[in-house]
Write a protein that holds these residues in place. Sequence first.
Motif, PDB file in Angstrom:
ATOM      1  N   GLY A 290      42.987  36.342  33.472  1.00  0.00           N
ATOM      2  CA  GLY A 290      41.871  37.104  34.037  1.00  0.00           C
ATOM      3  C   GLY A 290      40.707  36.208  34.391  1.00  0.00           C
ATOM      4  O   GLY A 290      40.068  36.371  35.441  1.00  0.00           O
ATOM      5  N   TRP A 291      40.421  35.243  33.518  1.00  0.00           N
ATOM      6  CA  TRP A 291      39.327  34.300  33.786  1.00  0.00           C
ATOM      7  C   TRP A 291      39.623  33.494  35.047  1.00  0.00           C
ATOM      8  O   TRP A 291      38.750  33.321  35.900  1.00  0.00           O
ATOM      9  N   ARG A 292      40.863  33.028  35.186  1.00  0.00           N
ATOM     10  CA  ARG A 292      41.237  32.259  36.381  1.00  0.00           C
ATOM     11  C   ARG A 292      41.126  33.102  37.644  1.00  0.00           C
ATOM     12  O   ARG A 292      40.665  32.620  38.673  1.00  0.00           O
ATOM     13  N   GLN A 293      41.551  34.362  37.574  1.00  0.00           N
ATOM     14  CA  GLN A 293      41.455  35.246  38.737  1.00  0.00           C
ATOM     15  C   GLN A 293      39.988  35.461  39.118  1.00  0.00           C
ATOM     16  O   GLN A 293      39.640  35.460  40.297  1.00  0.00           O
ATOM     17  N   GLY A 294      39.137  35.625  38.122  1.00  0.00           N
ATOM     18  CA  GLY A 294      37.708  35.782  38.387  1.00  0.00           C
ATOM     19  C   GLY A 294      37.113  34.555  39.037  1.00  0.00           C
ATOM     20  O   GLY A 294      36.320  34.651  39.986  1.00  0.00           O
ATOM     21  N   ARG A 295      37.482  33.390  38.558  1.00  0.00           N
ATOM     22  CA  ARG A 295      36.982  32.145  39.159  1.00  0.00           C
ATOM     23  C   ARG A 295      37.494  31.990  40.587  1.00  0.00           C
ATOM     24  O   ARG A 295      36.750  31.575  41.482  1.00  0.00           O
ATOM     25  N   GLU A 296      38.749  32.332  40.839  1.00  0.00           N
ATOM     26  CA  GLU A 296      39.289  32.251  42.194  1.00  0.00           C
ATOM     27  C   GLU A 296      38.534  33.184  43.132  1.00  0.00           C
ATOM     28  O   GLU A 296      38.250  32.815  44.278  1.00  0.00           O
TER      29      GLU A 296
ATOM     30  N   TRP B 111      35.212  31.547  43.942  1.00  0.00           N
ATOM     31  CA  TRP B 111      35.402  30.416  44.857  1.00  0.00           C
ATOM     32  C   TRP B 111      35.787  30.879  46.257  1.00  0.00           C
ATOM     33  O   TRP B 111      35.498  30.207  47.239  1.00  0.00           O
ATOM     34  N   SER B 112      36.450  32.037  46.341  1.00  0.00           N
ATOM     35  CA  SER B 112      36.864  32.567  47.646  1.00  0.00           C
ATOM     36  C   SER B 112      35.721  33.270  48.364  1.00  0.00           C
ATOM     37  O   SER B 112      35.882  33.685  49.497  1.00  0.00           O
ATOM     38  N   GLY B 113      34.608  33.436  47.681  1.00  0.00           N
ATOM     39  CA  GLY B 113      33.431  34.009  48.315  1.00  0.00           C
ATOM     40  C   GLY B 113      33.301  35.511  48.186  1.00  0.00           C
ATOM     41  O   GLY B 113      32.508  36.118  48.910  1.00  0.00           O
ATOM     42  N   PHE B 114      34.054  36.123  47.284  1.00  0.00           N
ATOM     43  CA  PHE B 114      33.886  37.549  47.078  1.00  0.00           C
ATOM     44  C   PHE B 114      32.485  37.816  46.549  1.00  0.00           C
ATOM     45  O   PHE B 114      32.013  37.154  45.622  1.00  0.00           O
ATOM     46  N   GLY B 115      31.816  38.799  47.117  1.00  0.00           N
ATOM     47  CA  GLY B 115      30.484  39.168  46.659  1.00  0.00           C
ATOM     48  C   GLY B 115      30.550  40.080  45.458  1.00  0.00           C
ATOM     49  O   GLY B 115      31.620  40.452  44.968  1.00  0.00           O
ATOM     50  N   ARG B 116      29.388  40.470  44.976  1.00  0.00           N
ATOM     51  CA  ARG B 116      29.322  41.345  43.793  1.00  0.00           C
ATOM     52  C   ARG B 116      30.016  42.685  44.053  1.00  0.00           C
ATOM     53  O   ARG B 116      30.676  43.226  43.178  1.00  0.00           O
ATOM     54  N   ALA B 117      29.865  43.226  45.246  1.00  0.00           N
ATOM     55  CA  ALA B 117      30.476  44.523  45.549  1.00  0.00           C
ATOM     56  C   ALA B 117      31.993  44.425  45.501  1.00  0.00           C
ATOM     57  O   ALA B 117      32.666  45.311  44.955  1.00  0.00           O
ATOM     58  N   ALA B 118      32.557  43.371  46.066  1.00  0.00           N
ATOM     59  CA  ALA B 118      34.009  43.198  46.057  1.00  0.00           C
ATOM     60  C   ALA B 118      34.515  42.969  44.634  1.00  0.00           C
ATOM     61  O   ALA B 118      35.579  43.468  44.253  1.00  0.00           O
ATOM     62  N   GLN B 119      33.751  42.221  43.847  1.00  0.00           N
ATOM     63  CA  GLN B 119      34.143  41.976  42.459  1.00  0.00           C
ATOM     64  C   GLN B 119      34.118  43.271  41.664  1.00  0.00           C
ATOM     65  O   GLN B 119      35.025  43.539  40.870  1.00  0.00           O
ATOM     66  N   ALA B 120      33.093  44.087  41.892  1.00  0.00           N
ATOM     67  CA  ALA B 120      33.004  45.375  41.168  1.00  0.00           C
ATOM     68  C   ALA B 120      34.161  46.280  41.554  1.00  0.00           C
ATOM     69  O   ALA B 120      34.747  46.951  40.705  1.00  0.00           O
ATOM     70  N   GLN B 121      34.509  46.280  42.831  1.00  0.00           N
ATOM     71  CA  GLN B 121      35.624  47.101  43.289  1.00  0.00           C
ATOM     72  C   GLN B 121      36.928  46.628  42.659  1.00  0.00           C
ATOM     73  O   GLN B 121      37.766  47.412  42.254  1.00  0.00           O
ATOM     74  N   ARG B 122      37.102  45.321  42.576  1.00  0.00           N
ATOM     75  CA  ARG B 122      38.325  44.783  41.984  1.00  0.00           C
ATOM     76  C   ARG B 122      38.388  45.132  40.499  1.00  0.00           C
ATOM     77  O   ARG B 122      39.445  45.470  39.980  1.00  0.00           O
ATOM     78  N   MET B 123      37.248  45.068  39.795  1.00  0.00           N
ATOM     79  CA  MET B 123      37.249  45.368  38.382  1.00  0.00           C
ATOM     80  C   MET B 123      37.581  46.845  38.134  1.00  0.00           C
ATOM     81  O   MET B 123      38.207  47.183  37.144  1.00  0.00           O
ATOM     82  N   GLU B 124      37.155  47.739  39.036  1.00  0.00           N
ATOM     83  CA  GLU B 124      37.468  49.145  38.880  1.00  0.00           C
ATOM     84  C   GLU B 124      38.953  49.418  39.045  1.00  0.00           C
ATOM     85  O   GLU B 124      39.508  50.295  38.422  1.00  0.00           O
ATOM     86  N   SER B 125      39.608  48.627  39.910  1.00  0.00           N
ATOM     87  CA  SER B 125      41.014  48.872  40.168  1.00  0.00           C
ATOM     88  C   SER B 125      41.914  48.294  39.082  1.00  0.00           C
ATOM     89  O   SER B 125      43.114  48.535  39.092  1.00  0.00           O
ATOM     90  N   MET B 126      41.368  47.518  38.154  1.00  0.00           N
ATOM     91  CA  MET B 126      42.189  46.905  37.094  1.00  0.00           C
ATOM     92  C   MET B 126      42.486  47.897  36.014  1.00  0.00           C
ATOM     93  O   MET B 126      41.882  48.724  35.615  1.00  0.00           O
TER      94      MET B 126
END
Length: 67
Positions: free
Chosen positions: A43-49, A52-67
């Motif tokens: 999970g930590w590696r996926q978050g770092r990727e 590094w890929s440039g996902f913003g806070r909104a995209a990160q929040a959306q990804r966390m909701e889908s987990m």
Amino acid sequence: MKRQKRNPNDRAFHKGYVAAVEGRNHDSCPHENGSLHQEWVNGWRQGREDIWSGFGRAAQAQRMESM
């Protein structure tokens, strides 16, 4: 209605992802070894990727909701 408990491996992955997004080091893993440790690190590696890929806070929040 009672909620079912989440799978511990899924929860460890999510916590690792959140730790990476918050900028914490991978050495801050609360699990010493075993499958929970590995899932947390994954999970930590996926978050770092994602960072590094440039996902913003909104995209990160959306990804966390889908987990």
